[in-house]
Design a protein around this motif. Structure first.
Motif, short mmCIF file in Angstrom:
data_model
loop_
_atom_site.label_atom_id
_atom_site.label_comp_id
_atom_site.label_asym_id
_atom_site.label_seq_id
_atom_site.Cartn_x
_atom_site.Cartn_y
_atom_site.Cartn_z
N ASP A 39 47.65 -27.39 -0.97
CA ASP A 39 48.34 -28.60 -1.44
C ASP A 39 48.30 -29.73 -0.42
N LEU A 40 48.39 -29.38 0.86
CA LEU A 40 48.35 -30.41 1.91
C LEU A 40 46.97 -30.58 2.51
N SER A 96 55.34 -33.83 1.98
CA SER A 96 54.00 -34.23 1.53
C SER A 96 53.01 -34.37 2.68
N SER A 97 53.45 -34.03 3.90
CA SER A 97 52.56 -34.07 5.06
C SER A 97 52.91 -32.92 5.99
N SER A 164 56.70 -26.69 -6.85
CA SER A 164 57.94 -27.36 -7.20
C SER A 164 58.96 -26.35 -7.73
#
Length: 405
Positions: A39-40, A96-97, A164
């Motif tokens: 995802d990252l 998100s990072s 999520s």
């Protein structure tokens, strides 16, 4: 003599707080590497950083937490720690990072380290003195179950849905732990505060480590280092053996053997003393590691998991009980933090050092080496604690014989 009650609402409340904390820990431990890589879109080195920074934070805060528990109070520290854990769980949706995730993992590690130190000290106070070994054994069982349920739940969710949903589940569990922290009644050890006030106010090692718990904590650290080889590399080893399907059942068998033995081992600890549990458990742990080293089929692979569960799974609560019993009752928080500081350090150091060793040898040889490390722990236990217990028992028998004659 009528037994003092063990399964009180407060014992169950603290045990379930610990259970939910550890389920979240194991869910994220097994799934965040996938999140970081996929995802990252980050690297394997980032995976190690995200995992390591959590354990570093937990280890760093434990000695301070042990001191604060005995001085400030158990309830206040628990609420503060679980609040940090809850807030951290809430923020994963914003990760998100890698940079943000590393900072978040450090914060989450602080909450986890403080909260689990607090619950360990609290449950030691709640359990009746005559049932310490039995009670801490059952308390540890909640953590053992989390070890099985967490990875299974996390990997299943990731397989069929997205992160999520996984982060929301972790948040729900953190909320439940937070609510239980308000509900459970926590006894405060009043003598601790008086003793703490008489101690020097300046910085000293003794302020953050309970010296009477250090010897048995060293043994716990050695055993945890050996166990980190199982925790970190068992799935890779299973894949190497062509037994990847069996890997998912390894910890199920591990937990099954613990559950089957726990009603007996805790009582035997209280009835016959620690040596009757610790010596055989270390031997079983060593045999399990040796069998793992030579495993070539599913039967022996899973049997090794059962023996490791029977050995190591019963050692952790037994050694924690010894650490608390060897210390003044007013310093149970400090004794608990001392034990888990060495324990976590063993896991952290082992995960890194054994990874380096694995580069130069096979996993089969690695587990053979770790069987030797477990036997080293046997020797350490004997000279740091077990020998003293034997001497006390010998003197008691001599005195009894003298009184009879």
């Amino acid at each position: 003599m009528k037994k003092e009650p063990l399964w009180t609402k407060d014992f169950l409340g603290v045990s379930f707080i610990s259970f939910f904390l550890f389920v979240v820990f194991y869910i994220l431990l097994t799934t965040l590497p996938i999140y970081v890589l996929e995802d990252l879109n980050s690297s394997e080195s980032s995976v190690g950083l995200v995992t390591g920074v959590f354990l570093i934070a937990a280890v760093l805060c434990r000695p301070f937490t042990g001191k604060w528990i005995d001085v400030i109070g158990r309830k206040k520290i628990l609420l503060f720690a679980v609040a940090i854990f809850f807030i951290s769980s809430l923020l994963y949706q914003l990760a998100s990072s890698v940079t943000f995730l590393v900072i978040l993992r450090f914060l989450h590690g602080i909450g986890f380290g403080m909260a689990t130190t607090a619950t360990g000290a609290i449950v030691a106070d709640i359990i009746p003195d005559r049932r310490k070994g039995e009670g801490l054994g059952y308390y540890a069982l909640f953590m053992n179950l989390a070890m099985v349920i967490g990875p299974f739940t996390g990997l299943t969710i990731v397989q069929f849905t997205n992160f999520s949903w996984l982060f929301n589940l972790c948040l729900i569990m953190a909320i439940i732990a937070f609510i239980l922290s308000f509900i459970v009644h926590i006894p405060e050890a009043s003598p601790a505060n008086n003793e703490s006030k008489n101690e020097p106010s300046g910085f000293s090692i003794s302020s953050f480590f309970e010296k009477n718990a250090v010897p048995i904590a060293i043994v716990g650290g050695i055993l945890a280092l050996a166990y980190s080889g199982v925790l970190s590399f068992i799935s890779i080893y299973a894949n190497e053996l062509g037994l990847i399907e069996a890997a998912s059942f390894f910890f199920v068998v591990y937990a099954a053997f613990i559950i089957a033995s726990r009603p007996f081992t805790g009582r035997w600890f209280d009835m016959y003393g620690e040596n009757r549990i610790v010596y055989p458990a270390i031997i079983l742990f060593a045999i399990g590691m040796l069998m793992l080293s030579f495993a070539t089929n599913t039967f022996f692979f899973l049997l090794a998991g059962g023996l490791i569960g029977l050995g190591y799974g019963n050692l952790s609560p037994a050694l924690q009980t010894i650490a608390i019993q060897n210390s003044d009752s007013s310093k149970s928080g400090l004794a608990t933090s001392t034990f888990f500081t060495f324990f976590d350090s063993g896991i952290g150091i082992g995960s890194y050092a054994l990874g380096v060793i694995a580069v130069y040898t096979s996993f089969s040889n690695l587990y053979l080496i770790l069987a030797g490390v477990v036997l080293l722990a046997f020797v350490a236990y004997h000279f740091l604690h077990g020998k003293n217990v034997l001497n006390v028992q010998k003197q008691a028998k001599q005195q009894l014989t003298k009184n009879i004659t």
